[in-house]
Write an enzyme that holds these catalytic residues in place. Structure first.
Site, short mmCIF file in Angstrom:
data_model
loop_
_atom_site.label_atom_id
_atom_site.label_comp_id
_atom_site.label_asym_id
_atom_site.label_seq_id
_atom_site.Cartn_x
_atom_site.Cartn_y
_atom_site.Cartn_z
CG ASP A 130 -2.01 -0.94 1.25
OD1 ASP A 130 -2.33 -1.48 0.18
OD2 ASP A 130 -2.60 -1.17 2.33
NE ARG A 182 -4.63 -1.68 -4.22
CZ ARG A 182 -4.23 -1.97 -2.97
NH1 ARG A 182 -3.78 -1.04 -2.16
NH2 ARG A 182 -4.26 -3.22 -2.55
P1 FDA Z 1 -14.79 8.96 -3.74
O1 FDA Z 1 -14.23 9.17 -2.38
O2 FDA Z 1 -15.08 10.13 -4.61
O3 FDA Z 1 -16.08 8.07 -3.61
C1 FDA Z 1 -16.94 7.76 -4.71
C2 FDA Z 1 -18.19 7.11 -4.13
O4 FDA Z 1 -17.85 5.89 -3.46
C3 FDA Z 1 -18.89 7.93 -3.07
O5 FDA Z 1 -19.79 8.84 -3.63
C4 FDA Z 1 -19.56 6.85 -2.24
O6 FDA Z 1 -20.73 6.40 -2.89
C5 FDA Z 1 -18.57 5.73 -2.27
N1 FDA Z 1 -17.62 5.78 -1.13
C6 FDA Z 1 -16.32 6.11 -1.17
N2 FDA Z 1 -15.75 6.00 0.05
C7 FDA Z 1 -16.75 5.60 0.88
C8 FDA Z 1 -16.80 5.31 2.28
N3 FDA Z 1 -15.71 5.40 3.05
N4 FDA Z 1 -17.98 4.92 2.81
C9 FDA Z 1 -19.06 4.80 2.02
N5 FDA Z 1 -19.09 5.07 0.69
C10 FDA Z 1 -17.94 5.47 0.13
N6 FDA Z 1 -5.35 5.07 -0.57
C11 FDA Z 1 -4.04 5.30 -0.33
O7 FDA Z 1 -3.66 6.44 -0.07
N7 FDA Z 1 -3.15 4.26 -0.39
C12 FDA Z 1 -3.52 3.00 -0.71
O8 FDA Z 1 -2.66 2.10 -0.75
C13 FDA Z 1 -4.89 2.74 -0.97
N8 FDA Z 1 -5.33 1.50 -1.27
C14 FDA Z 1 -6.65 1.32 -1.67
C15 FDA Z 1 -7.08 0.07 -2.11
C16 FDA Z 1 -8.36 -0.09 -2.59
C17 FDA Z 1 -8.79 -1.42 -3.09
C18 FDA Z 1 -9.26 1.04 -2.64
C19 FDA Z 1 -10.63 0.92 -3.21
C20 FDA Z 1 -8.85 2.26 -2.17
C21 FDA Z 1 -7.55 2.41 -1.65
N9 FDA Z 1 -7.14 3.63 -1.14
C22 FDA Z 1 -5.80 3.83 -0.88
C23 FDA Z 1 -8.13 4.69 -0.81
C24 FDA Z 1 -8.32 5.67 -1.94
O9 FDA Z 1 -7.16 6.45 -2.08
C25 FDA Z 1 -9.52 6.59 -1.67
O10 FDA Z 1 -9.29 7.30 -0.49
C26 FDA Z 1 -10.84 5.87 -1.55
O11 FDA Z 1 -10.95 4.80 -2.46
C27 FDA Z 1 -12.02 6.83 -1.84
O12 FDA Z 1 -11.92 7.35 -3.13
P2 FDA Z 1 -12.83 6.90 -4.38
O13 FDA Z 1 -11.98 6.91 -5.58
O14 FDA Z 1 -13.48 5.60 -4.07
O15 FDA Z 1 -13.86 8.04 -4.64
#
Ligand code: FDA
Length: 310
Positions: A130, A182
């Site tokens: 990560d 990733r």
């Molecule tokens: P965004 O936050 O815009 O969310 C889009 C939609 O997803 C929201 O409108 C909601 O519907 C839903 N959603 C998102 N988060 C939610 C929550 N907590 N609860 C409920 N609904 C939610 N970061 C990092 O810095 N280092 C890393 O190594 C990783 N590794 C990682 C692995 C995997 C498999 C994922 C999916 C994510 C990570 N992340 C991460 C976290 C990533 O950087 C980010 O903070 C989150 O995925 C939220 O961003 P989104 O792109 O999902 O969009």
């Protein structure tokens, strides 16, 4: 504002001791965390596998302060690898370098990673590193590119964060090296000197990196729940005849289960990141920072409990 407050709280151990006793905080944590044991993570993995979804197990914990804690974390990861192999579930592991001693001594961290990757090699299980806050990016990439990737090849991969201004160059360099990447937006509080502030810029950066990875990457993982970015990825692969076997979508346990199922039904590879363990507080705070809807409820409950204890 709320986001920054929760990201600030994620580094406060004293608040953790208090939050851990709060019933509602525990309940919210259980939405995002499989449980406290590796057996609970395996159980969740089995139910995901039954829906055609794979897993990445994450033993919670980061920023350890002693060698003993780092060695304990290493042993916890080894236990997770053994459990994946012995139960034959479809899963791999994700690790954090600060959990394995990066802040204490880089050579200790490297030795712990070698022990983990040697076991992973015996069992043929992939290990993802990560990416943590920006102060660790340089050290993480140095260990990956100078040591771990040359020694273990495709068995190990890293994470790129689209909010970091440097990620365009890093992704290009890593793609050249054939690294497994990733891509996510990034979850930490960062100064604007190193990271984009606005969601518009973070998304725009994600799109550029995403297209590069889909075109030239080595089985990239697209880690987001953002429907606009997911739609963009799907349109891009369809337009460019990129086969679904060449990449996977990744999402977090407890987030957008509906979307996970829909993507799987369309024959896309989907992997869910499954955190487990007792050390869930910083992880929970980062998830709350992303989802203010849960926050008011939880703060009110914690305040109520603290007042009634006085
Ligand atoms: P965004 O936050 O815009 O969310 C889009 C939609 O997803 C929201 O409108 C909601 O519907 C839903 N959603 C998102 N988060 C939610 C929550 N907590 N609860 C409920 N609904 C939610 N970061 C990092 O810095 N280092 C890393 O190594 C990783 N590794 C990682 C692995 C995997 C498999 C994922 C999916 C994510 C990570 N992340 C991460 C976290 C990533 O950087 C980010 O903070 C989150 O995925 C939220 O961003 P989104 O792109 O999902 O969009």
């Amino acid at each position: 504002m709320l986001r920054s407050a929760f990201l600030w709280l994620s580094n406060r151990d004293s608040v953790f001791k208090f939050t851990k006793r709060n019933k509602l905080a525990n309940k919210i944590a259980s939405r995002f965390v499989a449980g406290e044991t590796v057996a609970s993570a395996i159980e969740v993995t089995r139910s995901l596998n039954a829906r055609g979804i794979t897993a990445s197990l994450d033993l919670l914990g980061e920023s350890v302060h002693t060698k003993e804690e780092a060695v304990r974390a290493r042993d916890g990861v080894l236990e997770a690898l053994d459990a994946i192999a012995s139960t034959e579930v479809a899963g791999n592991v994700s690790v954090k370098l600060t959990q394995l001693g990066l802040d204490i001594d880089e050579s200790l961290c490297a030795a712990n990673m070698h022990t983990i990757l040697n076991r992973a090699k015996e069992l043929d299980i992939f290990v993802r590193i990560d990416m943590e806050s920006s102060v660790y990016v340089e050290r993480t990439l140095r260990l990956f590119t100078n040591d771990l990737q040359p020694a273990f090849g495709d068995l190990v991969g890293v994470v790129m964060q689209s909010y970091l201004r440097r990620s365009g160059q890093d992704v290009s360099d890593l793609v050249e090296r054939g690294a497994r990447i990733r891509l996510c937006k990034g979850a930490y509080a960062e100064p604007s000197s190193v990271a984009f502030d606005s969601m518009r810029e973070i998304r725009a950066s994600f799109v550029v990196l995403l297209e590069h990875l889909l075109e030239r990457g080595n089985y990239p993982a697209i880690a987001t729940h953002d429907p606009r970015l997911i739609d963009h990825a799907i349109q891009y692969v369809e337009r460019n005849a990129i086969s679904p076997e060449r990449f996977e979508f990744q999402m977090l346990y407890g987030v957008r289960r509906d979307l996970q199922t829909r993507l799987r039904e369309r024959d896309f590879n989907v992997r869910v990141y499954i955190p487990f363990g007792t050390n869930w507080y910083p992880y929970l705070m980062r998830r709350l920072a992303e989802r203010p809807a849960n926050v008011g409820f939880m703060v009110a409950s914690i305040l109520k409990e603290s007042v009634s204890r006085r």
